[in-house]
Design a protein around this motif. Structure first.
Motif, mmCIF file in Angstrom:
data_model
loop_
_atom_site.group_PDB
_atom_site.id
_atom_site.type_symbol
_atom_site.label_atom_id
_atom_site.label_comp_id
_atom_site.label_asym_id
_atom_site.label_seq_id
_atom_site.Cartn_x
_atom_site.Cartn_y
_atom_site.Cartn_z
ATOM 1 N N GLN A 181 36.146 35.094 42.400
ATOM 2 C CA GLN A 181 35.438 36.360 42.611
ATOM 3 C C GLN A 181 33.993 36.108 43.023
ATOM 4 O OE1 GLN A 181 35.052 38.783 39.099
ATOM 5 N NE2 GLN A 181 33.626 40.166 40.056
ATOM 6 N N LEU A 182 33.382 35.093 42.429
ATOM 7 C CA LEU A 182 31.982 34.776 42.713
ATOM 8 C C LEU A 182 31.803 33.955 43.991
ATOM 9 C CD1 LEU A 182 30.830 33.910 39.083
ATOM 10 C CD2 LEU A 182 30.369 36.012 40.364
ATOM 11 N N GLY A 183 32.914 33.572 44.611
ATOM 12 C CA GLY A 183 32.842 32.819 45.847
ATOM 13 C C GLY A 183 32.651 31.330 45.676
ATOM 14 N N TYR A 184 32.868 30.820 44.459
ATOM 15 C CA TYR A 184 32.719 29.388 44.219
ATOM 16 C C TYR A 184 33.861 28.581 44.832
ATOM 17 C CZ TYR A 184 29.047 30.417 40.776
ATOM 18 O OH TYR A 184 27.913 30.832 40.139
ATOM 19 N N HIS A 185 34.993 29.225 45.049
ATOM 20 C CA HIS A 185 36.106 28.566 45.736
ATOM 21 C C HIS A 185 36.964 29.634 46.414
ATOM 22 C CE1 HIS A 185 39.525 29.633 43.075
ATOM 23 N NE2 HIS A 185 38.630 29.614 42.101
ATOM 24 N N SER A 186 37.821 29.163 47.301
ATOM 25 C CA SER A 186 38.757 30.064 47.991
ATOM 26 C C SER A 186 40.193 29.597 47.771
ATOM 27 C CB SER A 186 38.431 30.109 49.481
ATOM 28 O OG SER A 186 38.488 28.807 50.038
ATOM 29 N N LYS A 187 40.427 28.947 46.653
ATOM 30 C CA LYS A 187 41.761 28.421 46.335
ATOM 31 C C LYS A 187 42.636 29.550 45.780
ATOM 32 C CE LYS A 187 39.506 24.066 45.161
ATOM 33 N NZ LYS A 187 39.248 23.061 44.112
ATOM 34 N N PRO A 188 43.911 29.570 46.161
ATOM 35 C CA PRO A 188 44.783 30.649 45.686
ATOM 36 C C PRO A 188 45.122 30.507 44.204
ATOM 37 C CG PRO A 188 46.050 29.025 46.899
ATOM 38 C CD PRO A 188 44.601 28.629 47.042
ATOM 39 N N ILE A 189 45.352 31.670 43.570
ATOM 40 C CA ILE A 189 45.634 31.744 42.137
ATOM 41 C C ILE A 189 46.853 32.636 41.941
ATOM 42 C CG2 ILE A 189 44.709 32.364 39.866
ATOM 43 C CD1 ILE A 189 41.900 32.367 41.316
ATOM 44 N N ALA A 190 47.806 32.179 41.136
ATOM 45 C CA ALA A 190 49.014 32.974 40.923
ATOM 46 C C ALA A 190 49.479 32.899 39.478
ATOM 47 C CB ALA A 190 50.134 32.491 41.841
ATOM 48 N N LEU A 191 50.100 33.973 39.056
ATOM 49 C CA LEU A 191 50.801 34.035 37.775
ATOM 50 C C LEU A 191 52.293 33.964 38.048
ATOM 51 C CD1 LEU A 191 49.386 37.086 35.775
ATOM 52 C CD2 LEU A 191 49.091 34.690 35.228
ATOM 53 N N LEU A 235 41.059 47.945 36.256
ATOM 54 C CA LEU A 235 40.802 48.321 37.645
ATOM 55 C C LEU A 235 40.553 49.822 37.758
ATOM 56 C CD1 LEU A 235 40.951 47.506 40.734
ATOM 57 C CD2 LEU A 235 43.373 48.081 40.587
ATOM 58 N N ASN A 236 41.407 50.619 37.127
ATOM 59 C CA ASN A 236 41.275 52.078 37.176
ATOM 60 C C ASN A 236 40.005 52.571 36.504
ATOM 61 O OD1 ASN A 236 43.718 52.289 38.539
ATOM 62 N ND2 ASN A 236 44.908 52.558 36.659
ATOM 63 N N GLN A 237 39.492 51.792 35.536
ATOM 64 C CA GLN A 237 38.264 52.172 34.851
ATOM 65 C C GLN A 237 37.015 51.673 35.576
ATOM 66 O OE1 GLN A 237 38.122 54.221 32.045
ATOM 67 N NE2 GLN A 237 40.276 54.487 32.558
ATOM 68 N N ARG A 250 41.020 42.045 42.213
ATOM 69 C CA ARG A 250 42.384 42.090 41.654
ATOM 70 C C ARG A 250 43.358 41.418 42.609
ATOM 71 N NH1 ARG A 250 46.526 41.350 40.558
ATOM 72 N NH2 ARG A 250 48.088 42.460 39.335
ATOM 73 N N ASP A 251 43.128 41.597 43.911
ATOM 74 C CA ASP A 251 44.029 41.024 44.909
ATOM 75 C C ASP A 251 43.953 39.497 44.976
ATOM 76 O OD1 ASP A 251 44.795 43.601 45.514
ATOM 77 O OD2 ASP A 251 43.536 43.750 47.301
#
Length: 193
Positions: A123-133, A151-153, A161-162
């Motif tokens: 989120q902070l732009g420290y990396h662009s590596k993909p993350i998955a659950l 997210l809704n709040q 989130r994406d």
């Protein structure tokens, strides 16, 4: 240097046999696709199952474990490489720097912390590596519901989130994650971890 994926998961097996089976299948799948595994270095729980499966399938497995946990998590003695580091901060930074992408299997507080830290760094732009659950047997359903609530709040932006992929099948997860991991080499200047 081969592509490497860091997998976060529990040092316990959990109560559902599906968790153990998913760890086994993930280790096998990474090895079969010649993707190196980076993980927490333990020989017990889902960590041990994951590493053993990758090794049995001929994969490269690198474990990173803090000195204080090398006994508690029973450091794996058969890995391609085991790095014993001074503390958790260095462990997480080392795993992140070695990996081209991240996957979270079921786990506890440590798994959550590792996942949320690499997600925050993205989120902070420290990396662009993909993350998955890998949402095994609905394990992460309550967390995903809470994330949608957040997210809704207005506390998580849709773009943030994406950054977190969610999959229920290993094949689909790897098909989505690996192309992005190949594009996000740790050697790129945009990746600061």
């Amino acid at each position: 240097m081969p592509t490497r994926i860091c997998v976060f998961c529990g040092s316990s097996q959990g109560t559902d046999p599906a968790f153990t089976e998913a760890a086994r299948q993930m280790g096998q799948a990474l090895a079969q696709q010649e993707i190196g595994l980076v993980y927490g270095g333990g020989s017990i729980g889902l960590m041990g199952t994951l590493a053993d499966a990758a090794l049995e399938a001929g994969g490269e497995v690198t474990g990173i474990i803090p000195e204080a946990l090398s006994s508690a998590e029973v450091a794996h003695g058969q890995l391609s490489a085991l790095q014993v580091v001074p503390d958790m901060h260095i462990r997480k930074a080392r795993m992140a720097s070695l990996a081209d992408g991240f996957i979270a299997l079921p786990g506890g507080i440590g798994t959550f912390e590792e996942l949320f830290e690499v997600w925050t760094w993205a989120q902070l732009g420290y990396h662009s590596k993909p993350i998955a659950l890998l949402n095994v047997a609905g394990f992460y359903d309550p967390l995903l519901e809470f994330l949608n609530h957040t997210l809704n709040q207005g506390f998580i932006r849709p773009g943030c989130r994406d950054l977190l992929q969610v999959h229920t099948e290993i094949e689909t997860l790897l098909a989505q994650l690996l192309p992005a991991a190949l594009a996000a080499s740790p050697n790129l200047a945009s990746n600061k971890i």
